[in-house]
Design an enzyme around this catalytic site. Structure first.
Site, PDB file in Angstrom:
ATOM      1  N   ASN A 271      20.190 -11.100  15.648  1.00 48.91           N
ATOM      2  CA  ASN A 271      20.540 -12.354  15.749  1.00 48.91           C
ATOM      3  C   ASN A 271      21.438 -12.851  14.795  1.00 48.91           C
ATOM      4  OD1 ASN A 271      18.599 -11.927  13.580  1.00 48.91           O
ATOM      5  ND2 ASN A 271      18.164 -13.998  13.408  1.00 48.91           N
ATOM      6  N   CYS A 273      21.711 -14.427  11.848  1.00 45.96           N
ATOM      7  CA  CYS A 273      21.616 -13.911  10.256  1.00 45.96           C
ATOM      8  C   CYS A 273      21.106 -12.483  10.202  1.00 45.96           C
ATOM      9  CB  CYS A 273      20.620 -14.812   9.617  1.00 45.96           C
ATOM     10  SG  CYS A 273      21.508 -16.498   9.873  1.00 45.96           S
ATOM     11  N   GLU A 275      18.166 -10.921  10.703  1.00 43.58           N
ATOM     12  CA  GLU A 275      16.991 -10.497  10.094  1.00 43.58           C
ATOM     13  C   GLU A 275      16.173  -9.649  11.423  1.00 43.58           C
ATOM     14  OE1 GLU A 275      17.886 -13.218  10.083  1.00 43.58           O
ATOM     15  OE2 GLU A 275      16.585 -14.865  10.914  1.00 43.58           O
TER      16      GLU A 275
HETATM   17  O1  CDP Z   1      15.545 -22.372   7.476  1.00 41.03           O
HETATM   18  P1  CDP Z   1      15.475 -22.577   9.114  1.00 41.03           P
HETATM   19  O2  CDP Z   1      14.158 -22.216   9.816  1.00 41.03           O
HETATM   20  O3  CDP Z   1      16.357 -23.684   9.408  1.00 41.03           O
HETATM   21  O4  CDP Z   1      16.487 -21.347   9.622  1.00 41.03           O
HETATM   22  P2  CDP Z   1      16.920 -19.897   8.770  1.00 41.03           P
HETATM   23  O5  CDP Z   1      15.789 -19.125   8.082  1.00 41.03           O
HETATM   24  O6  CDP Z   1      18.101 -20.259   7.791  1.00 41.03           O
HETATM   25  O7  CDP Z   1      17.594 -19.255   9.878  1.00 41.03           O
HETATM   26  C1  CDP Z   1      16.711 -18.251  10.659  1.00 41.03           C
HETATM   27  C2  CDP Z   1      17.300 -18.030  12.150  1.00 41.03           C
HETATM   28  O8  CDP Z   1      17.743 -19.569  12.891  1.00 41.03           O
HETATM   29  C3  CDP Z   1      18.919 -17.626  11.872  1.00 41.03           C
HETATM   30  O9  CDP Z   1      18.703 -16.118  11.662  1.00 41.03           O
HETATM   31  C4  CDP Z   1      19.669 -17.834  13.401  1.00 41.03           C
HETATM   32  O10 CDP Z   1      19.269 -16.802  14.322  1.00 41.03           O
HETATM   33  C5  CDP Z   1      19.096 -19.383  13.366  1.00 41.03           C
HETATM   34  N1  CDP Z   1      19.643 -20.602  12.965  1.00 41.03           N
HETATM   35  C6  CDP Z   1      20.319 -21.073  13.816  1.00 41.03           C
HETATM   36  O11 CDP Z   1      20.389 -20.948  15.159  1.00 41.03           O
HETATM   37  N2  CDP Z   1      21.171 -22.084  13.700  1.00 41.03           N
HETATM   38  C7  CDP Z   1      21.323 -22.649  12.228  1.00 41.03           C
HETATM   39  N3  CDP Z   1      22.364 -23.524  12.036  1.00 41.03           N
HETATM   40  C8  CDP Z   1      20.872 -21.730  11.292  1.00 41.03           C
HETATM   41  C9  CDP Z   1      19.846 -20.671  11.704  1.00 41.03           C
END
Ligand code: CDP
Length: 573
Positions: A271, A273, A275
C-alpha cells in the site's frame, strides 16, 4: 449505556475532527461530537458479536479504549463506520495487467477505492516497456511512465472530492527496461505529485552491485532488452533518492519469503506507506495502540504497564476481526479476498514518548532493547489473540495452503502486524508518530488546507519547566536549532534522552526499524531522516544497510528536498 463522556482532545485534534471526521448533514453542519464518533465506531464493531449481551459488552469495551485514546483504528474507519459508506480499510494493493482493458479497469477500481478514503499501491511491472510493439495496432507502447502520468492525473481529480489527499504508490521491478526513466520520472515531470515511487529490488540485483556486474533488463513480454552495469543503476537510484527522497526501495524477495498466502500468488508491492505487503486485490484494516497510554507512574518516574498492554492487544485484535465482517469494500473482488484471507494490521504509536518517559535514548542499545521487548510482546499477544479467535470462530478460509499452515499455526488472520505511519491518528490521540522519533523540540505542522500549527515537545516543555530553564530565549534557540544537543545549560542526562529526528544517525534509525521488523509479519512504514548536508554516499549506505538488516523496505528523506514537508523548523539547520 454508560454516561456520555467526551474524550480529552487537544485543540488541534478537535480541529481535525471537526473539519474532516465528524458527520455532517446536507447543509454541511457538523451533527456529532467526538464522543458520538467513537460510539458510532464502537457500536459498528460491537454489533458484529453474536448475542445481544456480548454486543453490549464489547461495544462498551471498545468505546472505553477509544475514549481514553488508548488506541485508534485508521482514519477511514473513524470517518465511515456506521455510515452508508461503511468502507473501513486504509490500505489497498492493486495490479495492472499488460492490456488497455486492464489499465483502465484498475484505474476505475482505484477510483472507487479513493472515493471511500483508502490509499492504493499499484504494481506497474507487468506493463510492457516504452517502445515495445503493440501487436493489434503495429504501433509502439508508451511505457510505464506514460501510464503513471495518466494515473497520477486521475488520482488528483478523484481525490479532490474525498476527505483525504489521495495517497498512491507505484512500484516497478528493478529489471524492468523502463527503470531508468521510472527513477527519474518525478524529477523530470514535477506535475506527478500524487504518486510516491518505489523500486522492487531483488537479491540478484544486490549481488550484481556487489560484484560490479552487468545486470539484465528484461521485458515483461519475456525477452531480455539490454544489459547495464548494476552499479550505474544503483548509483542513479541513490542519487535520485538523495535529490528528491524517491524512489523508496522495496525488498521483494524478503517480502515473498514472508508471503502468508503464496497459494494466492506473488507479492509485487504494498500500500502507499508500504506497511502492508500483499498479493494484488488485497486490502487491510489498521489500528494502532497508543503506547504512551500504557505507562503508569512509579516512584516519581514511569514504568510500562505490560498487563494493560496485553489486554489492549486482545481487545484491538477482536475489534479488527469484527471490522473485517462489518466492512463494505467497493468491489466484489476486494470483498472476496478480504473475507478469504482476513488480514489485520495492528500497529502502535507513541514509541518515542515512551522511551523519553522511561529515560531511554532512542538511538541507544537500551532504547532498542525496550522497543524489541515491546514488539516481541505485541507479536506474541497478537498471535495468541488470533489463535483464540480461530478457536472460537475458525481459521481464515484460505488458511489451507498458507505459510501459517506450514508452520502449524492456526490463525484467524493471514497478516497480523503492520506498523502504519499514524500520520493523523497519532495527532488525534496526542502522541508521537508510530515508531518515529520526534521531529524536533519545536516545530511547525502543516495540516490539510495549509494551516500551520506551532508545537513543542510536551515532555521537553515539562522537563525544562521543572529545571526552571524554560525561557523565551531558550525557546528561540530550540526553534532555530531543531535539537537540544548544542544548547548550553541543559544537563547531559537530558540530552541523552531528548534526541530528535536529525540527532539520530541514519544507521540508528535503521537499527530501530530492524529490531521491530524481526517481530512484524507485515511491514513497517518508517522514514530515515537525513540532514540537508547528507551526501549521496550516505544515502547509498543507508539503503544498503536496510537490505543487510533484513528490512522489507526503506524510505529516506533529506531535509528540505520536498516542498510539501508536513513538519518543519522555521529555519533549517
Ligand atoms: O493516521 P491515519 O489513520 O490517518 O493514516 P496513516 O497511518 O498515516 O496511514 C495509513 C495508511 O492509510 C497509509 O499507508 C495509506 O495506505 C493510507 N492513507 C491514505 O490513503 N491517504 C492519506 N492521505 C494517508 C494515508
Amino acid at each position: 449505556m454508560k454516561e456520555r463522556r467526551e474524550p480529552c482532545l487537544s485543540p488541534l485534534a478537535l480541529k481535525i475532527l471537526e473539519e474532516r471526521y465528524l458527520l455532517r448533514d446536507k447543509e454541511r453542519h457538523v451533527i456529532e461530537t467526538p464522543y458520538d464518533m467513537y460510539r458510532r465506531v464502537a457500536e459498528t464493531m460491537g454489533g458484529q458479536e453474536k448475542a445481544p449481551a456480548e454486543q453490549k459488552e464489547w461495544t462498551e469495551r471498545f468505546l472505553e479504549g477509544l475514549l481514553n485514546l488508548e488506541w485508534s483504528p485508521a482514519s477511514p474507519c473513524l470517518m465511515n463506520a456506521g455510515t452508508p459508506l461503511q468502507q473501513l480499510s486504509a490500505c489497498f494493493v492493486l495490479d495492472i495487467e499488460d492490456s488497455m482493458e486492464s489499465i483502465f479497469t484498475t484505474l476505475k477500481d482505484a477510483a472507487l477505492i479513493y472515493k471511500t478514503g483508502g490509499g492504493v499501491g499499484f504494481h506497474f511491472g507487468k506493463l510492457r516497456e516504452r517502445g515495445a510493439l503493440v501487436s493489434t495496432t503495429k504501433g509502439y507502447s508508451s511505457g510505464t511512465v506514460a501510464w503513471l502520468k495518466v494515473y497520477d492525473t486521475a488520482v488528483e481529480a478523484i481525490a479532490q472530492g474525498g476527505k483525504r489527499r489521495g495517497a498512491a504508490l507505484g512500484v516497478l521491478p528493478v529489471h524492468h527496461p523502463d527503470i531508468l526513466s521510472w527513477i527519474k520520472a518525478k524529477a523530470i515531470d514535477r506535475e506527478i505529485t500524487n504518486f510516491n515511487l518505489s523500486v522492487a529490488i531483488t537479491d540478484e540485483f544486490i549481488r550484481a552491485v556487489d560484484r560490479d556486474e552487468y545486470f539484465t533488463l528484461s521485458s515483461p513480454l519475456g525477452h531480455s532488452v539490454r544489459q547495464i552495469p548494476a552499479r550505474e543503476l544503483w548509483n542513479e537510484l541513490c542519487y535520485q533518492a538523495w535529490s528528491t527522497g524517491e524512489p523508496g526501495l522495496f525488498f521483494i524477495d524478503r517480502a515473498n519469503r514472508d508471503n502468508p498466502n503464496p497459494h494466492f500468488g506473488r507479492i509485487y508491492g504494498g500500500n502507499p506507506c508500504s506497511e502492508f505487503l500483499a498479493v494484488p486485490y488485497s486490502s487491510c484494516n489498521l489500528a494502532s495502540i497508543n503506547l504512551e497510554k500504557h505507562l503508569r507512574k512509579l516512584n516519581g518516574g514511569w514504568e510500562f504497564d505490560w498487563e494493560k498492554f496485553r489486554t489492549t492487544i486482545h481487545t484491538v485484535v477482536r475489534f479488527l476481526d469484527n471490522m473485517i465482517d462489518a466492512n463494505v469494500l467497493p468491489l466484489p473482488k476486494l470483498q472476496e479476498m478480504a473475507l478469504a484471507t482476513r488480514p489485520i494490521g495492528l500497529g502502535f504509536m507513541g514509541l518515542a514518548r515512551v522511551l523519553k518517559a522511561l529515560e531511554l535514548g532512542y538511538h541507544t542499545g537500551e532504547g532498542r532493547s525496550f522497543a524489541q521487548s515491546m514488539a516481541s510482546f505485541l507479536r506474541q499477544e497478537a498471535e495468541a489473540a488470533s489463535r483464540a479467535l480461530a478457536g472460537e470462530r475458525g481459521v481464515y478460509p484460505a488458511w489451507s495452503g498458507s505459510l501459517w499452515e506450514k508452520k502449524g499455526v492456526r490463525l484467524r488472520h493471514s497478516n497480523l502486524l503492520s506498523i502504519a505511519p499514524t500520520g493523523t491518528i497519532a495527532t488525534l490521540t496526542n502522541t508521537s508518530w508510530s515508531l518515529e522519533p520526534e521531529f524536533a523540540p519545536v516545530y511547525q505542522r502543516r495540516i490539510l488546507g495549509g494551516k500551520v500549527f506551532w508545537e513543542m515537545d510536551p515532555q521537553l516543555e515539562e522537563k525544562l519547566k521543572e529545571l526552571d530553564l524554560d525561557t523565551p530565549e531558550l525557546r528561540q534557540e530550540l526553534e532555530k536549532k531543531g535539537s537540544i544537543q548544542e544548547i548550553k545549560g541543559i544537563p547531559q542526562e537530558i540530552k541523552n534522552v531528548f534526541v530528535y529526528s536529525l540527532d539520530i544517525k541514519p544507521a540508528d534509525h535503521l537499527k530501530m526499524q530492524a529490531v521491530i521488523q524481526e517481530y512484524v509479519d507485515g511491514a513497517i512504514s518508517k522514514t530515515i531522516n537525513l540532514p540537508a548536508s547528507a551526501t549521496v554516499a550516505e544515502v547509498a549506505k543507508a539503503y544498503r544497510l536496510a537490505y543487510d538488516l533484513g528490512l522489507k523496505g526503506c524510505t529516506v528523506y533529506r531535509q528540505g528536498t520536498r516542498l510539501d514537508q508536513v513538519l518543519s523548523l522555521t529555519k533549517t539547520k
